[in-house]
Design an enzyme around this catalytic site. Structure first.
Site, mmCIF file in Angstrom:
data_model
loop_
_atom_site.group_PDB
_atom_site.id
_atom_site.type_symbol
_atom_site.label_atom_id
_atom_site.label_comp_id
_atom_site.label_asym_id
_atom_site.label_seq_id
_atom_site.Cartn_x
_atom_site.Cartn_y
_atom_site.Cartn_z
ATOM 1 N N LYS A 69 0.803 -1.230 0.000
ATOM 2 C CA LYS A 69 0.000 0.000 0.000
ATOM 3 C C LYS A 69 0.836 1.280 0.000
ATOM 4 C CE LYS A 69 -4.230 -1.741 2.159
ATOM 5 N NZ LYS A 69 -5.206 -1.540 3.239
ATOM 6 N N ASP A 105 -10.026 3.070 2.355
ATOM 7 C CA ASP A 105 -10.157 2.382 3.651
ATOM 8 C C ASP A 105 -10.889 3.255 4.688
ATOM 9 O OD1 ASP A 105 -9.015 -0.054 3.030
ATOM 10 O OD2 ASP A 105 -6.987 0.568 3.585
ATOM 11 N N ALA A 131 -0.951 1.805 15.756
ATOM 12 C CA ALA A 131 -0.539 3.029 15.053
ATOM 13 C C ALA A 131 0.178 2.686 13.750
ATOM 14 C CB ALA A 131 0.357 3.869 15.962
ATOM 15 N N GLY A 133 -0.316 1.364 9.430
ATOM 16 C CA GLY A 133 -0.863 1.929 8.192
ATOM 17 C C GLY A 133 -2.370 2.110 8.256
ATOM 18 N N ALA A 134 -3.065 1.156 8.856
ATOM 19 C CA ALA A 134 -4.529 1.263 8.905
ATOM 20 C C ALA A 134 -4.947 2.468 9.743
ATOM 21 C CB ALA A 134 -5.133 -0.017 9.467
ATOM 22 N N LEU A 218 -10.803 -3.922 13.390
ATOM 23 C CA LEU A 218 -10.575 -3.846 11.942
ATOM 24 C C LEU A 218 -10.329 -5.241 11.366
ATOM 25 C CD1 LEU A 218 -8.293 -0.749 11.202
ATOM 26 C CD2 LEU A 218 -10.734 -0.842 11.671
ATOM 27 N N TYR A 220 -10.958 -9.270 10.818
ATOM 28 C CA TYR A 220 -12.209 -10.018 10.655
ATOM 29 C C TYR A 220 -11.888 -11.486 10.436
ATOM 30 C CZ TYR A 220 -10.588 -8.837 5.998
ATOM 31 O OH TYR A 220 -9.795 -8.641 4.906
HETATM 32 P P1 NDP Z 1 0.646 -2.513 10.320
HETATM 33 O O1 NDP Z 1 1.563 -3.663 10.179
HETATM 34 O O2 NDP Z 1 0.925 -1.267 9.595
HETATM 35 O O3 NDP Z 1 0.534 -2.114 11.893
HETATM 36 C C1 NDP Z 1 0.376 -3.113 12.863
HETATM 37 C C2 NDP Z 1 0.005 -2.493 14.206
HETATM 38 O O4 NDP Z 1 -0.271 -3.566 15.114
HETATM 39 C C3 NDP Z 1 1.123 -1.653 14.843
HETATM 40 O O5 NDP Z 1 0.545 -0.616 15.576
HETATM 41 C C4 NDP Z 1 1.791 -2.667 15.770
HETATM 42 O O6 NDP Z 1 2.438 -2.090 16.873
HETATM 43 C C5 NDP Z 1 0.582 -3.417 16.257
HETATM 44 N N1 NDP Z 1 0.914 -4.755 16.772
HETATM 45 C C6 NDP Z 1 1.238 -5.839 16.052
HETATM 46 N N2 NDP Z 1 1.475 -6.892 16.887
HETATM 47 C C7 NDP Z 1 1.277 -6.434 18.138
HETATM 48 C C8 NDP Z 1 1.359 -7.030 19.425
HETATM 49 N N3 NDP Z 1 1.681 -8.317 19.603
HETATM 50 N N4 NDP Z 1 1.102 -6.248 20.516
HETATM 51 C C9 NDP Z 1 0.770 -4.967 20.351
HETATM 52 N N5 NDP Z 1 0.666 -4.335 19.164
HETATM 53 C C10 NDP Z 1 0.921 -5.071 18.070
HETATM 54 O O7 NDP Z 1 -0.806 -3.103 9.972
HETATM 55 P P2 NDP Z 1 -2.077 -2.280 9.406
HETATM 56 O O8 NDP Z 1 -2.174 -1.028 10.193
HETATM 57 O O9 NDP Z 1 -1.999 -2.216 7.942
HETATM 58 O O10 NDP Z 1 -3.297 -3.274 9.761
HETATM 59 C C11 NDP Z 1 -3.760 -3.428 11.083
HETATM 60 C C12 NDP Z 1 -4.964 -4.372 11.089
HETATM 61 O O11 NDP Z 1 -6.068 -3.788 10.411
HETATM 62 C C13 NDP Z 1 -4.688 -5.710 10.398
HETATM 63 O O12 NDP Z 1 -5.264 -6.733 11.191
HETATM 64 C C14 NDP Z 1 -5.445 -5.592 9.085
HETATM 65 O O13 NDP Z 1 -5.898 -6.844 8.595
HETATM 66 C C15 NDP Z 1 -6.633 -4.717 9.497
HETATM 67 N N6 NDP Z 1 -7.229 -3.994 8.363
HETATM 68 C C16 NDP Z 1 -8.551 -4.220 8.069
HETATM 69 C C17 NDP Z 1 -9.167 -3.566 7.033
HETATM 70 C C18 NDP Z 1 -10.620 -3.860 6.742
HETATM 71 O O14 NDP Z 1 -11.077 -3.528 5.628
HETATM 72 N N7 NDP Z 1 -11.372 -4.406 7.668
HETATM 73 C C19 NDP Z 1 -8.441 -2.597 6.193
HETATM 74 C C20 NDP Z 1 -7.054 -2.383 6.611
HETATM 75 C C21 NDP Z 1 -6.484 -3.080 7.654
HETATM 76 P P3 NDP Z 1 3.982 -1.596 16.761
HETATM 77 O O15 NDP Z 1 3.919 -0.272 16.085
HETATM 78 O O16 NDP Z 1 4.446 -1.538 18.165
HETATM 79 O O17 NDP Z 1 4.705 -2.638 15.948
#
Ligand code: NDP
Length: 276
Positions: A69, A105, A131, A133-134, A218, A220
């Site tokens: 993305k 999104d 925090a 990309g989503a 977010l 599912y």
């Molecule tokens: P990113 O990889 O950009 O960000 C992941 C986030 O999750 C970060 O904030 C990360 O924290 C946190 N994280 C991951 N593992 C852990 C953990 N064990 N404990 C605490 N925090 C954690 O992912 P996206 O933002 O792109 O996506 C996030 C979610 O949203 C995904 O599940 C994705 O499938 C879903 N999504 C759903 C959509 C929909 O249409 N329903 C559309 C877009 C996304 P840190 O910064 O500390 O690493």
């Protein structure tokens, strides 16, 4: 004479799990649009050539998903304001030899929350967990809805601080660690971490959930997610999975491509998913 089939698809890596082909086929059936929609696995490093080739062969539009993305920003000729703000692209439109990039999104989440689920976001306190990309994609549209405040809590607090600073001109946004989430009556708590996908359960802040809190994941799946189970255990008013956002962002992409807006409710139902 045979009608021309316009070609669309989703590029990701991996992409085999994507529900986009079924959603767009249902939209096409409903609106009488003659399109094809393919799963297109594209490894990082091959994205630019794959997108260009798709367009050169007459492709009309693409969805872009994980992990491309952000990288797709560099391939487009024109970018929408919401994609610029989100720092990510999930929809490409090929027209007159140019590639237009957009991000649907955020508007997808907003439509699900307000239209399908009936939430009034104005004056609400909102807590976002995560925090990545989503979160960057949904912050602009959420703040535009006029909530009282948005708190972003993240494991890596620096990333939450950067987002809060980037979006502070649009409203009251603060950042903290999970353990420092201020006690407040949050009307809406959004899980935007990907922890559940990896089977991990972060120390989400229990005190943030009251019987009035609406929780939205977010993520599912066909069974309750770890976050939705946790929210129910904490006594949340409701815990909803992100199917509606998925279908609504797809509907916005479909509208950009075809100029018609599909009715998302029967599609949500056909996917055996309730929007409420
Ligand atoms: P990113 O990889 O950009 O960000 C992941 C986030 O999750 C970060 O904030 C990360 O924290 C946190 N994280 C991951 N593992 C852990 C953990 N064990 N404990 C605490 N925090 C954690 O992912 P996206 O933002 O792109 O996506 C996030 C979610 O949203 C995904 O599940 C994705 O499938 C879903 N999504 C759903 C959509 C929909 O249409 N329903 C559309 C877009 C996304 P840190 O910064 O500390 O690493």
């Amino acid at each position: 004479m045979k009608r021309q089939v316009d070609r669309y698809g989703v590029m990701g890596y991996p992409v085999s799990h994507s529900r986009s082909p079924i959603i767009h086929r249902l939209f096409a059936l409903q609106t009488g649009q003659n399109i094809s929609y393919e799963l297109l696995p594209v490894a990082p490093g091959e994205l630019r050539s794959a997108i260009r080739e798709f367009g050169e062969k007459g492709g009309k539009g693409l969805n872009i998903t994980v992990p491309h993305k952000t990288a797709a920003l560099d391939v487009v000729d024109q970018l929408s304001e919401r994609a610029t703000r989100a720092g990510a692209v999930n929809t490409l439109v090929f027209q007159d030899g140019e590639i237009f990039g957009d991000n649907t999104d955020g508007v997808g989440l907003l439509r699900d929350l307000t239209r399908n689920l009936g939430l009034h976001l104005a004056s609400l306190r909102i807590l976002i967990l995560g925090a990545g990309g989503a979160t960057r994609g949904i912050l602009g549209p959420l703040l535009a809805a006029g909530p009282e405040s948005v708190t972003i809590a993240n494991r890596t607090v620096e990333k939450a601080r950067v987002l809060a600073a980037d979006f502070s001109h649009l409203g009251e946004v603060t950042a903290c660690r999970f353990k420092d989430v201020p006690a407040a009556d949050y009307g809406l708590v959004i899980n935007a971490t990907s922890a559940g996908l990896k089977g991990e359960t972060p120390p989400w802040p229990r005190a943030a959930i009251t019987p009035d809190t609406f929780c939205y994941d977010l993520s599912y799946g066909l069974t309750p997610t770890p976050f939705s189970r946790w929210a129910r255990e904490c006594g949340a008013r409701e815990a909803v999975l992100g199917w509606g956002m998925l279908v609504e962002q797809a509907a916005e992409s479909f509208h950009l491509w075809r100029g018609v807006r599909p009715d998302t409710r029967p599609v949500l139902r056909q996917l055996s998913i309730s929007a409420s």
